[in-house]
Design a protein around this motif. Structure first.
Motif, mmCIF file in Angstrom:
data_model
loop_
_atom_site.group_PDB
_atom_site.id
_atom_site.type_symbol
_atom_site.label_atom_id
_atom_site.label_comp_id
_atom_site.label_asym_id
_atom_site.label_seq_id
_atom_site.Cartn_x
_atom_site.Cartn_y
_atom_site.Cartn_z
ATOM 1 N N GLY A 543 -66.243 75.215 -70.100
ATOM 2 C CA GLY A 543 -66.513 73.942 -70.766
ATOM 3 C C GLY A 543 -67.320 73.004 -69.887
ATOM 4 N N GLU A 544 -67.684 71.883 -70.464
ATOM 5 C CA GLU A 544 -68.540 70.944 -69.729
ATOM 6 C C GLU A 544 -67.817 70.340 -68.526
ATOM 7 O OE1 GLU A 544 -71.197 68.433 -71.977
ATOM 8 O OE2 GLU A 544 -70.597 69.424 -73.818
ATOM 9 N N GLN A 545 -66.510 70.087 -68.668
ATOM 10 C CA GLN A 545 -65.776 69.567 -67.524
ATOM 11 C C GLN A 545 -65.645 70.641 -66.443
ATOM 12 O OE1 GLN A 545 -65.091 66.356 -67.363
ATOM 13 N NE2 GLN A 545 -66.066 66.222 -69.366
ATOM 14 N N SER A 546 -65.423 71.895 -66.859
ATOM 15 C CA SER A 546 -65.295 73.003 -65.902
ATOM 16 C C SER A 546 -66.611 73.239 -65.168
ATOM 17 C CB SER A 546 -64.872 74.277 -66.630
ATOM 18 O OG SER A 546 -63.668 74.076 -67.333
ATOM 19 N N GLU A 553 -75.386 72.890 -59.865
ATOM 20 C CA GLU A 553 -76.517 73.517 -60.551
ATOM 21 C C GLU A 553 -76.165 73.825 -62.002
ATOM 22 O OE1 GLU A 553 -80.405 75.332 -60.911
ATOM 23 O OE2 GLU A 553 -79.454 73.733 -59.766
ATOM 24 N N LEU A 554 -74.966 74.359 -62.244
ATOM 25 C CA LEU A 554 -74.546 74.654 -63.614
ATOM 26 C C LEU A 554 -74.392 73.366 -64.413
ATOM 27 C CD1 LEU A 554 -73.777 76.873 -65.599
ATOM 28 C CD2 LEU A 554 -71.402 76.643 -64.848
ATOM 29 N N GLN A 559 -76.647 69.713 -68.711
ATOM 30 C CA GLN A 559 -77.326 68.491 -69.136
ATOM 31 C C GLN A 559 -78.724 68.791 -69.668
ATOM 32 O OE1 GLN A 559 -76.013 65.461 -69.381
ATOM 33 N NE2 GLN A 559 -74.068 66.314 -68.692
ATOM 34 N N ASP A 560 -79.401 69.739 -69.008
ATOM 35 C CA ASP A 560 -80.742 70.118 -69.437
ATOM 36 C C ASP A 560 -80.716 70.758 -70.821
ATOM 37 O OD1 ASP A 560 -83.542 70.413 -69.117
ATOM 38 O OD2 ASP A 560 -83.286 72.489 -68.480
ATOM 39 N N LEU A 561 -79.702 71.578 -71.074
ATOM 40 C CA LEU A 561 -79.544 72.207 -72.392
ATOM 41 C C LEU A 561 -79.438 71.155 -73.481
ATOM 42 C CD1 LEU A 561 -77.009 75.073 -71.633
ATOM 43 C CD2 LEU A 561 -79.171 75.374 -72.829
ATOM 44 N N LYS A 562 -78.591 70.183 -73.255
ATOM 45 C CA LYS A 562 -78.383 69.144 -74.274
ATOM 46 C C LYS A 562 -79.661 68.344 -74.504
ATOM 47 C CE LYS A 562 -74.590 67.392 -72.368
ATOM 48 N NZ LYS A 562 -73.372 66.556 -72.211
ATOM 49 N N PHE A 569 -73.777 68.224 -77.121
ATOM 50 C CA PHE A 569 -72.732 69.114 -76.622
ATOM 51 C C PHE A 569 -73.377 70.415 -76.175
ATOM 52 C CE2 PHE A 569 -73.376 69.759 -81.088
ATOM 53 C CZ PHE A 569 -73.481 71.131 -81.203
ATOM 54 N N VAL A 570 -72.642 71.192 -75.397
ATOM 55 C CA VAL A 570 -73.090 72.530 -74.992
ATOM 56 C C VAL A 570 -72.397 73.534 -75.890
ATOM 57 C CG1 VAL A 570 -73.179 74.219 -73.135
ATOM 58 C CG2 VAL A 570 -73.482 71.790 -72.628
#
Length: 678
Positions: A543-546, A553-554, A559-562, A569-570
């Motif tokens: 998840g985004e928090q994980s 980097e991940l 953030q880049d995906l969104k 959201f991812v």
């Protein structure tokens, strides 16, 4: 009386020689005595293109800048960039064609910064197509945006400016407001109206110390062409329009137009026309209107004829061809990346004016407060609280399945089992924020999704995507995964490739029925036969928090995906692939470069078209009435929010379907043939 004519003629000659110099000095002086530092400036349409460029340049002067737009994600990107540059920025969502929202916009800006010193009416759009393919709605939309919106904002700021006997108003019209161009009749008509409004206001407001400036730029390479609306033969219309926007010498950069506009604002100019070829054209048109219109008539013979899509609308981004984008549109394409013109999303009317980037109250409390009091009481008796997970930055709510009420868990599990997919889909977890609505949706859709034809249509979409991507995608990265990992990744990609087309057909069906249509055909239904192809234990997600805990980097890639996809959201696809972050990050960076290819956009449109055809064939027919949904909601505004969620997933699923195929291709390509990554 004796007159010395030689002396008189000499004085006249000296005055004629010195007059241009006086004009230059006067212009120079007026631009410098008007200080922008500390001024409060409101820019409509300030999230991208020329509006964003003006906000950058004005923020650099020390001005306090308020920007507004309809698209919250786009506005947030602009706000973040401007604040990183050191600007004092206030960003608000607002539909400037709604007078009530405009009044709220002005009041909230005033509450935040104080009195507005400068108003820049910049919001606008283009509708390109032959006269025969324009509709009354096209004219109405353009007049609302180009005439009524500036009128609303001007009247909202006028009382204070008149009371202070000071203020500046800048109206961004166009060369299309000075000379009519073929295939832009509706646009030109609305911009002519704005020029008349602006020039008329200047004459009347001068007595109050308010300077009104009319700006009429010509062709500007801002990167806006993908947002323009095309009609008729949309690909041909897009080609001539986008190439024209990128012509060197004849077109100007947004930065140049912005500098000229700000200079005109500072000196209180009546009119600004840039670049010079545009100024020359306007003067020629004024002197020789008949000759000019006759020349435009000849130019019209070269433009696409009516037909194609007819009166339907398509974005520029959906009208790409071999000609455009290409090297001929390089200037515009480069500007699009620089000026927040990508990604291009369907503009939606915002229902309220709110600050973007503000710290808001707890989402759980907001969501709970929308429930009927009886339901809240029942929840308290049962010890149930709303089980919500969200990305803190986007505040996009999903139901946390493990903590959801039993009826929600049952419905989500039934969706998962019926579709044969090993995860709880993000779209259905979003609809689960309104459990009764989700259950209604699924009750009506389930019989259609159990049909053999539904599965066949979804598989056909998958096959088409895999076949077409192999024709043009050439991975440019190397991966280092062992054979066991490769098989595992391929299996999970296969699950998403199997499930996402089914979800897309569902989404399109939902969007149509929420708009009042009856989707599909009543008749016999062949129930699916055989085991589900990709049913295996639950896929694990990061998840985004994980992601923040895994690596910076991940987190950056999330953030880049969104930002790239234009979603808050991812999606589950990427949260699953993130377990193999070395492969995932390298593949995403490569795929992102290929998203701008015409083949990508054409395939995306083909997927949507095929999914729409599949939705029209659904058996049995799917019917959901708007009133039926509204009756289940306590807050009437929730209906529009549900519609927006449906459309959001409509937009993102075609992207995911293609990108899953590209990830798969990256796994199967001969890695030895690739060069080292740069």
């Amino acid at each position: 009386m004796l007159i010395n004519y030689a002396t008189l003629f000499g004085l006249i000659a000296v005055a004629i020689v010195l007059f241009p110099g006086f004009l230059v000095v006067d212009r120079w002086w007026r631009e410098r005595i008007y200080e922008l530092s500390g001024k409060v400036i409101l820019i409509t349409g300030g999230s991208r293109g020329l509006g964003l460029v003006m906000a950058r340049q004005l923020a650099e002067t020390g001005a306090r800048v308020a920007i507004c737009a309809r698209d919250e994600a786009e506005l947030e990107r602009a706000r973040t960039e401007l604040e990183q540059r050191g600007g004092d920025i206030f960003a608000l969502t607002c539909d400037v064609t709604e007078q009530t929202q405009v009044e709220q916009l002005v009041q909230q800006t005033r509450d935040h910064f104080g009195a507005i010193d400068i108003l820049i009416n910049n919001a606008g759009t283009d509708i390109v197509g032959p006269l025969e393919n324009l509709t009354m709605q096209d004219y109405d939309d353009l007049m609302k945006l180009h005439f009524w919106a500036p009128l609303y904002t001007t009247y909202a700021v006028l009382p204070e400016m008149q009371a202070r006997k000071a203020g500046r108003i800048v109206n961004i019209s166009s060369v299309g407001g000075k000379m009519a161009s073929p295939h832009m009749v509706g646009y030109c008509a609305s911009k002519f109206a704005l020029v008349g409004l602006s020039e008329g206001m200047r004459t009347e407001l001068a007595k109050d110390g308010i300077a009104v400036t009319t700006v009429c730029p010509g062709l500007i390479h801002t990167g806006v062409v993908d947002h323009a609306i095309m009609k008729g033969q949309n690909r041909k219309e897009y080609a001539w329009f986008s190439i024209g926007d990128s012509l060197p010498f004849l077109s100007a950069s947004a930065e140049k137009v912005s500098r000229a506009t700000i200079a005109g604002l500072r000196r209180g100019a009546a009119e600004v026309i840039v670049p010079f070829p545009t100024w020359l054209s306007v003067k020629f048109y004024g002197l020789f209107p008949e000759l000019s219109t006759n020349l435009f008539g000849l130019f019209n013979q070269l433009l696409p004829k009516p037909g194609g899509m007819g009166e339907k609308r398509a974005f520029g981004k959906d009208s790409h061809s071999a000609l455009a984008p290409s090297w001929l549109t390089y200037l515009s394409d480069r500007a699009a990346e620089r000026n927040n013109e990508r990604p291009v999303t369907e503009p939606k009317g915002t229902t309220d004016v709110k600050q973007v980037g503000a710290v808001e109250e707890n989402l759980t409390q907001r969501s709970a407060s929308k429930k009927p009091e009886k339901q809240l009481e029942a929840d308290r008796v049962q010890g149930l609280e709303p089980a919500i997970v969200e990305d803190e930055q986007s505040a996009f709510p999903f139901i946390n399945v493990s903590q959801a009420p039993p009826e929600v868990q049952t419905c989500l599990s039934d969706i998962q089992d019926t579709l044969g997919i090993p995860w709880k889909p993000a779209n259905w977890r979003a609809y689960a924020m309104y459990p009764t609505v989700m259950q209604l949706f699924w009750q009506r859709l389930k019989p259609a999704t159990q049909a053999e034809s539904f599965l066949e249509d979804a598989i056909a979409i998958t096959e088409q995507v895999y076949r077409d991507t192999y024709d043009w995608y050439q991975p440019g990265y190397q991966i280092d995964v062992d054979e066991a990992q490769r098989r595992h990744i391929q299996r999970e990609l296969g699950a998403f490739s199997f499930g996402n087309p089914q979800l897309l057909i569902q989404q399109i069906a939902l969007s149509k029925v929420l708009a009042g249509e009856i989707v599909g055909q009543d008749g016999k239904t062949e129930i699916r036969r055989g085991p589900h192809a990709y049913r295996h234990p639950e896929i694990q997600f990061i998840g985004e928090q994980s992601a923040q805990e895994v690596s910076t980097e991940l987190q950056r890639v999330y953030q880049d995906l969104k930002q790239t996809l234009g979603v808050p959201f991812v999606n589950s696809d990427y949260q699953a692939l993130a377990h193999w972050s070395d492969f995932f990050i390298a593949a995403w960076e490569d795929i992102k470069r290929w998203r701008d290819r015409p083949e990508f956009e054409l395939l995306k449109q083909a997927i949507i078209q095929r999914a729409e055809e599949a939705a029209s064939r659904l058996r049995p027919a799917v019917v959901i009435g708007e009133q039926e949904v509204r009756d289940l909601l306590e807050n009437p505004e929730d209906f529009e929010q549900i519609q927006q969620k449906v459309q959001l997933f409509n937009d993102v699923l075609p992207e995911l379907i293609i990108q899953n195929a590209l990830f798969h291709q990256g796994l199967t390509v001969d890695q030895s043939a690739l060069s080292e990554p740069s």
